[in-house]
Scaffold this motif. Structure first.
Motif, PDB file in Angstrom:
ATOM      1  N   MET A   1       0.693   4.384  -2.845  1.00 45.90           N
ATOM      2  CA  MET A   1       0.580   5.804  -2.520  1.00 45.90           C
ATOM      3  C   MET A   1       1.791   6.581  -3.007  1.00 45.90           C
ATOM      4  O   MET A   1       1.656   7.693  -3.533  1.00 45.90           O
ATOM      5  CB  MET A   1       0.380   5.983  -1.019  1.00 45.90           C
ATOM      6  N   SER A   2       2.969   6.016  -2.862  1.00 46.89           N
ATOM      7  CA  SER A   2       4.184   6.701  -3.301  1.00 46.89           C
ATOM      8  C   SER A   2       4.176   6.918  -4.811  1.00 46.89           C
ATOM      9  O   SER A   2       4.556   7.983  -5.300  1.00 46.89           O
ATOM     10  CB  SER A   2       5.418   5.898  -2.882  1.00 46.89           C
ATOM     11  N   THR A   3       3.724   5.908  -5.558  1.00 51.34           N
ATOM     12  CA  THR A   3       3.629   6.044  -7.016  1.00 51.34           C
ATOM     13  C   THR A   3       2.680   7.174  -7.388  1.00 51.34           C
ATOM     14  O   THR A   3       2.989   8.027  -8.231  1.00 51.34           O
ATOM     15  CB  THR A   3       3.144   4.732  -7.652  1.00 51.34           C
ATOM     16  N   VAL A   4       1.503   7.185  -6.771  1.00 48.90           N
ATOM     17  CA  VAL A   4       0.507   8.215  -7.075  1.00 48.90           C
ATOM     18  C   VAL A   4       1.032   9.602  -6.729  1.00 48.90           C
ATOM     19  O   VAL A   4       0.922  10.548  -7.518  1.00 48.90           O
ATOM     20  CB  VAL A   4      -0.806   7.934  -6.312  1.00 48.90           C
ATOM     21  N   LEU A   5       1.631   9.732  -5.561  1.00 47.01           N
ATOM     22  CA  LEU A   5       2.127  11.043  -5.119  1.00 47.01           C
ATOM     23  C   LEU A   5       3.253  11.543  -6.018  1.00 47.01           C
ATOM     24  O   LEU A   5       3.317  12.737  -6.342  1.00 47.01           O
ATOM     25  CB  LEU A   5       2.594  10.963  -3.671  1.00 47.01           C
ATOM     26  N   ASP A   6       4.138  10.640  -6.433  1.00 39.51           N
ATOM     27  CA  ASP A   6       5.262  11.062  -7.276  1.00 39.51           C
ATOM     28  C   ASP A   6       4.824  11.368  -8.705  1.00 39.51           C
ATOM     29  O   ASP A   6       5.403  12.238  -9.370  1.00 39.51           O
ATOM     30  CB  ASP A   6       6.341   9.978  -7.271  1.00 39.51           C
TER      31      ASP A   6
ATOM     32  N   HIS B   1      -9.985   1.761  -4.923  1.00 36.98           N
ATOM     33  CA  HIS B   1      -9.376   1.050  -3.799  1.00 36.98           C
ATOM     34  C   HIS B   1      -7.860   1.225  -3.855  1.00 36.98           C
ATOM     35  O   HIS B   1      -7.207   0.771  -4.799  1.00 36.98           O
ATOM     36  CB  HIS B   1      -9.753  -0.427  -3.867  1.00 36.98           C
ATOM     37  N   THR B   2      -7.298   1.872  -2.834  1.00 38.18           N
ATOM     38  CA  THR B   2      -5.866   2.196  -2.824  1.00 38.18           C
ATOM     39  C   THR B   2      -5.036   1.157  -2.090  1.00 38.18           C
ATOM     40  O   THR B   2      -3.915   0.834  -2.495  1.00 38.18           O
ATOM     41  CB  THR B   2      -5.645   3.572  -2.169  1.00 38.18           C
ATOM     42  N   GLY B   3      -5.554   0.631  -0.983  1.00 37.36           N
ATOM     43  CA  GLY B   3      -4.761  -0.238  -0.125  1.00 37.36           C
ATOM     44  C   GLY B   3      -4.794  -1.696  -0.533  1.00 37.36           C
ATOM     45  O   GLY B   3      -5.752  -2.169  -1.161  1.00 37.36           O
ATOM     46  N   TYR B   4      -3.757  -2.424  -0.139  1.00 35.28           N
ATOM     47  CA  TYR B   4      -3.719  -3.872  -0.371  1.00 35.28           C
ATOM     48  C   TYR B   4      -4.407  -4.643   0.742  1.00 35.28           C
ATOM     49  O   TYR B   4      -4.649  -5.838   0.615  1.00 35.28           O
ATOM     50  CB  TYR B   4      -2.275  -4.346  -0.559  1.00 35.28           C
TER      51      TYR B   4
ATOM     52  N   SER C   1       2.298   8.281   6.284  1.00 30.03           N
ATOM     53  CA  SER C   1       3.716   8.628   6.123  1.00 30.03           C
ATOM     54  C   SER C   1       4.139   9.016   4.705  1.00 30.03           C
ATOM     55  O   SER C   1       4.931   9.954   4.553  1.00 30.03           O
ATOM     56  CB  SER C   1       4.608   7.491   6.647  1.00 30.03           C
ATOM     57  N   PRO C   2       3.646   8.373   3.617  1.00 31.31           N
ATOM     58  CA  PRO C   2       4.088   8.829   2.288  1.00 31.31           C
ATOM     59  C   PRO C   2       3.699  10.270   2.004  1.00 31.31           C
ATOM     60  O   PRO C   2       4.420  11.002   1.316  1.00 31.31           O
ATOM     61  CB  PRO C   2       3.376   7.864   1.328  1.00 31.31           C
ATOM     62  N   THR C   3       2.560  10.694   2.546  1.00 30.51           N
ATOM     63  CA  THR C   3       2.108  12.079   2.367  1.00 30.51           C
ATOM     64  C   THR C   3       2.932  13.025   3.228  1.00 30.51           C
ATOM     65  O   THR C   3       3.398  14.072   2.766  1.00 30.51           O
ATOM     66  CB  THR C   3       0.612  12.191   2.715  1.00 30.51           C
ATOM     67  N   ARG C   4       3.126  12.655   4.483  1.00 30.19           N
ATOM     68  CA  ARG C   4       3.862  13.541   5.404  1.00 30.19           C
ATOM     69  C   ARG C   4       5.314  13.701   4.984  1.00 30.19           C
ATOM     70  O   ARG C   4       5.874  14.794   5.075  1.00 30.19           O
ATOM     71  CB  ARG C   4       3.793  12.995   6.834  1.00 30.19           C
ATOM     72  N   VAL C   5       5.948  12.617   4.541  1.00 29.25           N
ATOM     73  CA  VAL C   5       7.370  12.710   4.202  1.00 29.25           C
ATOM     74  C   VAL C   5       7.589  13.605   2.991  1.00 29.25           C
ATOM     75  O   VAL C   5       8.681  14.142   2.802  1.00 29.25           O
ATOM     76  CB  VAL C   5       7.962  11.298   3.972  1.00 29.25           C
TER      77      VAL C   5
ATOM     78  N   SER D   1       0.827  -1.208   0.000  1.00 28.23           N
ATOM     79  CA  SER D   1       0.000   0.000   0.000  1.00 28.23           C
ATOM     80  C   SER D   1       0.860   1.256   0.000  1.00 28.23           C
ATOM     81  O   SER D   1       0.530   2.252  -0.663  1.00 28.23           O
ATOM     82  CB  SER D   1      -0.925   0.005   1.223  1.00 28.23           C
ATOM     83  N   LEU D   2       1.971   1.226   0.728  1.00 28.25           N
ATOM     84  CA  LEU D   2       2.901   2.361   0.728  1.00 28.25           C
ATOM     85  C   LEU D   2       3.441   2.611  -0.674  1.00 28.25           C
ATOM     86  O   LEU D   2       3.592   3.767  -1.102  1.00 28.25           O
ATOM     87  CB  LEU D   2       4.057   2.099   1.693  1.00 28.25           C
ATOM     88  N   LYS D   3       3.688   1.528  -1.415  1.00 26.71           N
ATOM     89  CA  LYS D   3       4.204   1.674  -2.779  1.00 26.71           C
ATOM     90  C   LYS D   3       3.159   2.314  -3.690  1.00 26.71           C
ATOM     91  O   LYS D   3       3.493   3.149  -4.531  1.00 26.71           O
ATOM     92  CB  LYS D   3       4.615   0.300  -3.324  1.00 26.71           C
TER      93      LYS D   3
END
Length: 383
Positions: free
Chosen positions: A77-82, A339-342, A115-119, A73-75
């Motif tokens: 979100m990171s893909t979407v944010l980047d 659906h974003t999370g795994y 955390s992906p958003t905050r970082v 799930s972190l991956k």
């Protein structure tokens, strides 16, 4: 508990503490200059929002599968944010699976989800879903070897005492919200009016013009659709709160209003397409029936009757993992996120709904950004 599981817990705890340290140093150096309830469009550019729905962090935390889903799930979100580089992120409920988290304070998993958003120093807001404060369900396998699983209660010599501090009680909406807004100036989440509790995440943010902070471009309403510790419903009291607040902030309905909650209303069931290709809806998956709130207590009637001179009111929800469509309904647009999370059910590819707001002329556009980086299902929600 196996050595591997213990190492995983230590790793996740250390990662959370490290992220908090990095964020405390990096993101709080630039203090917020706008009010707590106000966002600003960037000068000469649209305002972009990423919706992260149904992350379900902490699900099946006692087996190897669970922590791996959180990493996946972190991956996403990171893909979407980047790829999108949004100005704002909205967590659209079921951030965690509280009924699977065997600790008193689920904020550890909530912090990992954020955390992906905050970082990246991106501000955010959140609403609660039906799993965020669900009571903990004991896994049967915990009872097979030792007879009784170990509880995580405060030490006898600590300043805390009493059963209310033991882990089996679970974490409440209020505790989660205090954690969300307490650790970062980036959080725009609110605990909402006390008279609406236990429905907590009810609040409104103003998206303002870059040249004039007193000039609203849109109002973003967040509402708690229940579930977990109480019924899945938007109550009459919440509907009345929206009515009063919208008349106070936007008496002539001149300013567009965009609404966010977790569990779809019964209107979603009415408008759900049988076949996406042969409907006026826009989306890519239509793989299950709408699972609506338990009752309709007036909010949809209020939204449908709100006059709007620029844009249909748009409502965005999560909850159904196998739906990602937007459908016109009366004077509204009713949309699912992706659906974003795994964590959670379903094997459909993960992604996130993106919103893009422009001021002159006002426009609300949306599309889905997938975990593999490609996008689809673009729709203009201004008509």
């Amino acid at each position: 508990m196996t050595t591997r599981k213990c190492r995983m817990i230590v790793f996740l705890t250390s990662l959370s503490l490290l992220l908090r340290f990095i964020l405390a140093v990096g993101c709080t150096l630039a203090p917020r200059t706008s009010p707590q309830n106000q966002l600003r469009l960037p000068l000469g550019a649209p305002f972009k929002i990423a919706l992260f729905a149904d992350l379900h962090f902490g699900e099946a935390a006692w087996i190897d599968w669970g922590p791996q889903q959180d990493v996946n799930s972190l991956k996403v979100m990171s893909t979407v944010l980047d790829k999108e580089k949004p100005d704002f992120v909205i967590y659209l409920g079921d951030v965690i699976t509280a009924n699977n988290i065997p600790i008193a304070n689920a904020s550890l998993y909530w912090d990992q989800a954020i955390s992906p958003t905050r970082v990246r120093c991106i501000p955010w807001a959140s609403v609660f879903g039906n799993h965020d404060d669900a009571p903990f369900e004991w896994p049967m396998e915990w009872f097979s070897s030792t007879g009784i699983p170990q509880l995580h209660c405060p030490a006898a010599n600590s300043s805390y005492s009493g059963e209310e501090d033991c882990s089996f009680r679970g974490t409440s909406r209020l505790e989660l919200m205090r954690n969300d807004i307490g650790h970062s100036t980036l959080s725009f989440s609110k605990a909402g009016p006390k008279e609406l509790w236990p429905s907590v995440s009810n609040y409104v943010l103003q998206l303002s013009s870059p040249s004039d902070p007193e000039s609203p471009v849109a109002f973003l309403y967040f509402m708690d659709s229940g579930g977990g510790s109480y019924p899945e419903v938007i109550s009459r009291a919440q509907a009345e709160w929206f009515k009063q607040k919208s008349h106070e902030l936007n008496p002539d309905s001149r300013v567009p209003e965009i609404i966010f909650w977790h569990i779809p209303s019964k209107a979603y069931k009415k408008v759900a397409p049988t076949f996406l290709l042969f409907s006026s809806c826009v989306g890519s998956i239509n793989k299950e029936s709408v699972a609506p709130q338990e009752d309709e207590m007036g909010i949809m009637k209020l939204l449908a009757e709100r006059p709007s001179v620029k844009v249909r009111i748009a409502v965005f929800v999560g909850h159904n993992h196998g739906l990602d469509w937007c459908c016109p309904y009366k004077k509204l647009w009713l949309c699912f996120a992706r659906h974003t999370g795994y964590g959670g059910y379903g094997n459909w590819p993960r992604g996130a709904r993106i919103l893009e707001i422009t001021q002159h002329p006002f426009s609300l556009k949306s599309w889905i950004r997938m975990e593999d980086g490609h996008s689809h299902s673009e729709v203009i929600l201004t008509s």
